[in-house]
Enzyme design. Structure first.
Site, PDB file in Angstrom:
ATOM      1  N   HIS A  63     -15.632 -17.645   4.606  1.00 46.09           N
ATOM      2  CA  HIS A  63     -16.473 -18.790   4.936  1.00 46.09           C
ATOM      3  C   HIS A  63     -17.396 -18.434   6.100  1.00 46.09           C
ATOM      4  O   HIS A  63     -17.217 -17.408   6.750  1.00 46.09           O
ATOM      5  CB  HIS A  63     -15.624 -20.002   5.320  1.00 46.09           C
ATOM      6  CG  HIS A  63     -14.891 -19.830   6.615  1.00 46.09           C
ATOM      7  ND1 HIS A  63     -13.760 -19.039   6.740  1.00 46.09           N
ATOM      8  CD2 HIS A  63     -15.149 -20.314   7.857  1.00 46.09           C
ATOM      9  CE1 HIS A  63     -13.347 -19.057   7.995  1.00 46.09           C
ATOM     10  NE2 HIS A  63     -14.178 -19.820   8.701  1.00 46.09           N
ATOM     11  N   ASP A  65     -19.019 -20.504   9.631  1.00 43.69           N
ATOM     12  CA  ASP A  65     -18.741 -21.687  10.445  1.00 43.69           C
ATOM     13  C   ASP A  65     -19.927 -22.645  10.360  1.00 43.69           C
ATOM     14  O   ASP A  65     -21.082 -22.212  10.341  1.00 43.69           O
ATOM     15  CB  ASP A  65     -18.471 -21.298  11.890  1.00 43.69           C
ATOM     16  CG  ASP A  65     -17.177 -20.514  12.042  1.00 43.69           C
ATOM     17  OD1 ASP A  65     -16.288 -20.645  11.172  1.00 43.69           O
ATOM     18  OD2 ASP A  65     -17.044 -19.776  13.041  1.00 43.69           O
ATOM     19  N   HIS A 119     -16.772 -14.637   7.301  1.00 40.91           N
ATOM     20  CA  HIS A 119     -15.535 -14.013   7.763  1.00 40.91           C
ATOM     21  C   HIS A 119     -14.337 -14.640   7.058  1.00 40.91           C
ATOM     22  O   HIS A 119     -14.461 -15.657   6.380  1.00 40.91           O
ATOM     23  CB  HIS A 119     -15.403 -14.128   9.284  1.00 40.91           C
ATOM     24  CG  HIS A 119     -15.488 -15.526   9.802  1.00 40.91           C
ATOM     25  ND1 HIS A 119     -16.674 -16.217   9.910  1.00 40.91           N
ATOM     26  CD2 HIS A 119     -14.533 -16.376  10.222  1.00 40.91           C
ATOM     27  CE1 HIS A 119     -16.445 -17.425  10.386  1.00 40.91           C
ATOM     28  NE2 HIS A 119     -15.155 -17.545  10.582  1.00 40.91           N
ATOM     29  N   ARG A 129       0.389 -14.381  13.566  1.00 46.13           N
ATOM     30  CA  ARG A 129      -0.863 -14.185  14.300  1.00 46.13           C
ATOM     31  C   ARG A 129      -1.284 -15.530  14.883  1.00 46.13           C
ATOM     32  O   ARG A 129      -1.112 -16.565  14.233  1.00 46.13           O
ATOM     33  CB  ARG A 129      -1.939 -13.671  13.342  1.00 46.13           C
ATOM     34  CG  ARG A 129      -3.314 -13.509  13.953  1.00 46.13           C
ATOM     35  CD  ARG A 129      -4.324 -13.054  12.882  1.00 46.13           C
ATOM     36  NE  ARG A 129      -5.608 -12.764  13.458  1.00 46.13           N
ATOM     37  CZ  ARG A 129      -6.571 -13.669  13.634  1.00 46.13           C
ATOM     38  NH1 ARG A 129      -6.395 -14.913  13.278  1.00 46.13           N
ATOM     39  NH2 ARG A 129      -7.729 -13.309  14.166  1.00 46.13           N
TER      40      ARG A 129
END
Length: 183
Positions: A63, A65, A119, A129
């Site tokens: 996607h 942002d 990204h 994570r």
């Protein structure tokens, strides 16, 4: 978290000022349109997820942002990837650094001079994570106007953009984004 949010908010506003000036515009555009109550901080946790051979399990699907700028802090566990020329590249984690992404609104406002970065996050099979992302966002009724001539994108409000993204995700299963707003 409050201290982190304040620090990255100040950084995001300073970077937006510099980028606006770089394009030859007043530096206060973002300060006038992106206040503390329009921006937000998101904390992400990606639990370990065993992968099958030759497959990726996504913590976040590919996607861009939808904001002006995103400032990301990630821990020392890898997983963030960026696409360039159709190929995915891993971003080496550095817990002593911040990552700054240009968002869709800045791409439209800069008339395509700056590009929103596609990204994704691939999960780690053994280790969880963590990341924290700060999103510099305008008021919903802020009109995004391409600052270059001729404009590449039609004028649109942040509210209209977010609604179109939500509609596309609901109907198509994915974000279409800025191509919907091309002239």
């Amino acid at each position: 978290m409050e201290q982190f949010a304040g620090t990255v908010s100040d950084l995001a506003n300073k970077l937006a000022e510099i980028l606006a000036e770089d394009l030859g515009h007043k530096s206060d555009y973002f300060k006038e349109n992106c206040l503390a109550n329009t921006c937000y901080l998101r904390m992400n946790r990606y639990p370990p997820c065993p992968m099958f051979p030759n497959s990726n399990v996504f913590g976040l699907m590919p996607h861009t942002d939808s904001d002006f700028l995103t400032i990301l802090y990630q821990d020392d566990v890898g997983g963030l990837q960026l696409v360039r020329d159709g190929q995915w590249f891993a971003v080496k984690p550095n817990p002593d650094a911040l990552i700054v992404n240009i968002g869709d609104l800045f791409q439209a406002w800069s008339n395509g001079v700056y590009k929103s970065v596609e990204h994704r996050v691939v999960t780690n099979p053994r280790v969880e994570r963590f990341s924290s992302a700060y999103f510099l966002c305008p008021f919903h009724d802020t009109v995004i106007k391409s600052c270059g001539q001729p404009p590449v994108y039609r004028n649109f409000s942040f509210r209209e953009y977010r609604q179109q993204v939500q509609d596309d995700v609901q109907k198509l299963g994915q974000k279409v984004g800025l191509p919907r707003f091309l002239l």
